[in-house]
Design an enzyme around this catalytic site. Structure first.
Site, PDB file in Angstrom:
ATOM      1  N   HIS A   1       1.365  -1.118  -0.252  1.00 23.72           N
ATOM      2  CA  HIS A   1      -0.381   0.268   0.143  1.00 23.72           C
ATOM      3  C   HIS A   1       0.852   1.437  -0.705  1.00 23.72           C
ATOM      4  CE1 HIS A   1      -3.574  -2.440   1.621  1.00 23.72           C
ATOM      5  NE2 HIS A   1      -3.700  -2.848   0.571  1.00 23.72           N
TER       6      HIS A   1
ATOM      7  N   SER B   1      -6.390  -8.198   9.166  1.00 27.44           N
ATOM      8  CA  SER B   1      -9.121  -8.225   8.766  1.00 27.44           C
ATOM      9  C   SER B   1      -9.030  -8.848   8.391  1.00 27.44           C
ATOM     10  CB  SER B   1      -9.349  -6.680   9.065  1.00 27.44           C
ATOM     11  OG  SER B   1      -8.656  -6.133   8.188  1.00 27.44           O
TER      12      SER B   1
HETATM   13  P1  OAD Z   1      -7.471  -3.503  10.077  1.00 24.59           P
HETATM   14  O1  OAD Z   1      -7.557  -2.399  11.250  1.00 24.59           O
HETATM   15  O2  OAD Z   1      -8.646  -3.928   9.088  1.00 24.59           O
HETATM   16  O3  OAD Z   1      -7.012  -4.363  11.250  1.00 24.59           O
HETATM   17  C1  OAD Z   1      -5.773  -4.799  11.792  1.00 24.59           C
HETATM   18  C2  OAD Z   1      -6.242  -6.211  12.870  1.00 24.59           C
HETATM   19  O4  OAD Z   1      -5.224  -6.687  13.187  1.00 24.59           O
HETATM   20  C3  OAD Z   1      -7.387  -6.645  13.444  1.00 24.59           C
HETATM   21  O5  OAD Z   1      -8.447  -7.693  13.037  1.00 24.59           O
HETATM   22  C4  OAD Z   1      -7.669  -6.857  14.420  1.00 24.59           C
HETATM   23  O6  OAD Z   1      -8.079  -8.044  15.027  1.00 24.59           O
HETATM   24  C5  OAD Z   1      -6.273  -7.497  14.271  1.00 24.59           C
HETATM   25  N1  OAD Z   1      -5.318  -6.440  16.248  1.00 24.59           N
HETATM   26  C6  OAD Z   1      -5.383  -5.334  16.104  1.00 24.59           C
HETATM   27  N2  OAD Z   1      -4.528  -5.225  17.270  1.00 24.59           N
HETATM   28  C7  OAD Z   1      -3.973  -6.270  17.093  1.00 24.59           C
HETATM   29  C8  OAD Z   1      -2.833  -6.211  18.049  1.00 24.59           C
HETATM   30  N3  OAD Z   1      -1.894  -6.420  19.049  1.00 24.59           N
HETATM   31  N4  OAD Z   1      -1.905  -7.786  17.514  1.00 24.59           N
HETATM   32  C9  OAD Z   1      -2.466  -8.713  16.442  1.00 24.59           C
HETATM   33  N5  OAD Z   1      -4.104  -8.629  15.820  1.00 24.59           N
HETATM   34  C10 OAD Z   1      -4.306  -6.847  16.452  1.00 24.59           C
HETATM   35  O7  OAD Z   1      -5.973  -3.112   8.775  1.00 24.59           O
HETATM   36  P2  OAD Z   1      -5.427  -3.726   8.167  1.00 24.59           P
HETATM   37  O8  OAD Z   1      -6.566  -5.578   7.530  1.00 24.59           O
HETATM   38  O9  OAD Z   1      -4.203  -3.670   7.775  1.00 24.59           O
HETATM   39  O10 OAD Z   1      -5.671   0.737   3.781  1.00 24.59           O
HETATM   40  O11 OAD Z   1      -6.326  -2.627   7.179  1.00 24.59           O
HETATM   41  C11 OAD Z   1      -6.685  -3.639   5.452  1.00 24.59           C
HETATM   42  C12 OAD Z   1      -6.652  -2.111   5.299  1.00 24.59           C
HETATM   43  O12 OAD Z   1      -7.441  -1.336   4.684  1.00 24.59           O
HETATM   44  C13 OAD Z   1      -4.722  -0.690   5.263  1.00 24.59           C
HETATM   45  O13 OAD Z   1      -4.087  -1.432   4.959  1.00 24.59           O
HETATM   46  C14 OAD Z   1      -5.458   0.739   4.716  1.00 24.59           C
HETATM   47  C15 OAD Z   1      -7.170   0.600   5.424  1.00 24.59           C
HETATM   48  O14 OAD Z   1      -8.286   0.726   4.642  1.00 24.59           O
HETATM   49  C16 OAD Z   1      -5.662   1.618   2.034  1.00 24.59           C
HETATM   50  O15 OAD Z   1      -5.910   2.780   3.356  1.00 24.59           O
HETATM   51  C17 OAD Z   1      -5.959   1.549   1.410  1.00 24.59           C
END
Ligand code: OAD
Length: 246
Positions: free
Chosen positions: A119, A190
């Site tokens: 990204h 996520s």
């Molecule tokens: P999300 O905010 O959608 O998800 C974060 C994930 O991390 C969730 O499944 C939580 O349960 C988990 N989580 C939180 N804290 C944690 C910890 N300490 N240890 C383990 N797991 C934990 O973030 P992403 O999946 O990265 O894109 O989101 C994907 C994309 O959506 C991002 O890159 C961004 C966003 O919109 C753009 O901006 C294009």
């Protein structure tokens, strides 16, 4: 913390390992995730305004201010135990690739050498008109209309916004690495955002052993060989210890 024997053996035997990371891996560094919980980014900031090209074109100063703040925040924070353990794996396994959706640069700061940023990165700017790309000067003062040194047009952060394609080369390389790994460890994702969320499935289809580390369940739970529920900054050091120090 106890881990299954098979999991330990799969990691010990692996020659190629991919870490696929999302916002959860940086959460314990103090960076809010995007969509889980009341403090998450998109609960407070409208992605249409801050993470789309039309939002930027409508109010570039507002968008720049937001990314400026994010940069300052990232600078003041540090990689956590999960980033450091991932980097340490380079010493143990022949080929280690980190594929991240994060733009914070924390894997590189922790010492990971092979990092694919799906990204984009807040360390880079690119021009809105022609895509000329530049390293962001981390010591510069806030400029509400930064302009391209090549063509004079407006610069924007070199990150992927909603509705935009992922960088071709990065995605191609990520697919290659996922098709050719023995183990994929998916941490803090996520699994809601495509095409990035397809990558663990590419690894499974190629016969890789899939481990998921997450505070919550995701749609990968059904297909992962092993689900480790909890904080990445606690599970990763414990996993390292179980694999190499027991
Ligand atoms: P999300 O905010 O959608 O998800 C974060 C994930 O991390 C969730 O499944 C939580 O349960 C988990 N989580 C939180 N804290 C944690 C910890 N300490 N240890 C383990 N797991 C934990 O973030 P992403 O999946 O990265 O894109 O989101 C994907 C994309 O959506 C991002 O890159 C961004 C966003 O919109 C753009 O901006 C294009």
């Amino acid at each position: 913390m106890k881990f299954e024997r098979t999991l330990i053996e799969k990691i010990r035997q692996a020659q190629r390992i991919v870490f696929f990371t999302g916002a959860g891996v940086s959460q314990e560094s103090g960076i809010p995730t995007f969509r889980d919980g009341p403090n998450s980014v998109w609960q407070h900031f409208d992605p249409e305004v801050y993470a789309t090209v039309p939002g930027f074109d409508k109010n570039p100063t507002k968008v720049w201010e937001w990314y400026w703040e994010r940069r300052q925040t990232f600078k003041a924070l540090k990689p956590n135990a999960a980033h450091h353990v991932i980097a340490a794996w380079q010493e143990k396994i022949q080929k280690v690739t980190v594929i991240t959706q994060n733009i914070d640069g924390f894997h590189q700061r922790a010492g990971s050498q092979s990092v694919i940023e799906l990204h984009g990165s807040l360390a880079m700017d690119k021009c809105r008109a022609n895509g000329h790309s530049f390293k962001h000067d981390g010591n510069s003062v806030f400029d509400e209309h930064p302009s391209c040194a090549e063509c004079g047009s407006l610069l924007r952060p070199d990150v992927v916004w909603f509705g935009e394609a992922l960088p071709d080369v990065a995605y191609y390389q990520a697919e290659m690495d996922c098709s050719n790994c023995d183990v994929l460890i998916c941490i803090g994702c996520s699994m809601d955002i495509y095409p990035a969320a397809n990558l663990p499935y590419t690894a499974i289809a190629s016969g890789a052993y899939l481990i998921q580390i997450n505070l919550n369940s995701t749609n990968l739970n059904e297909v992962a060989n092993c689900n480790l529920r909890g904080k990445a900054g606690e599970i990763m050091p414990a996993l390292w210890q179980a694999v190499y120090e027991n």
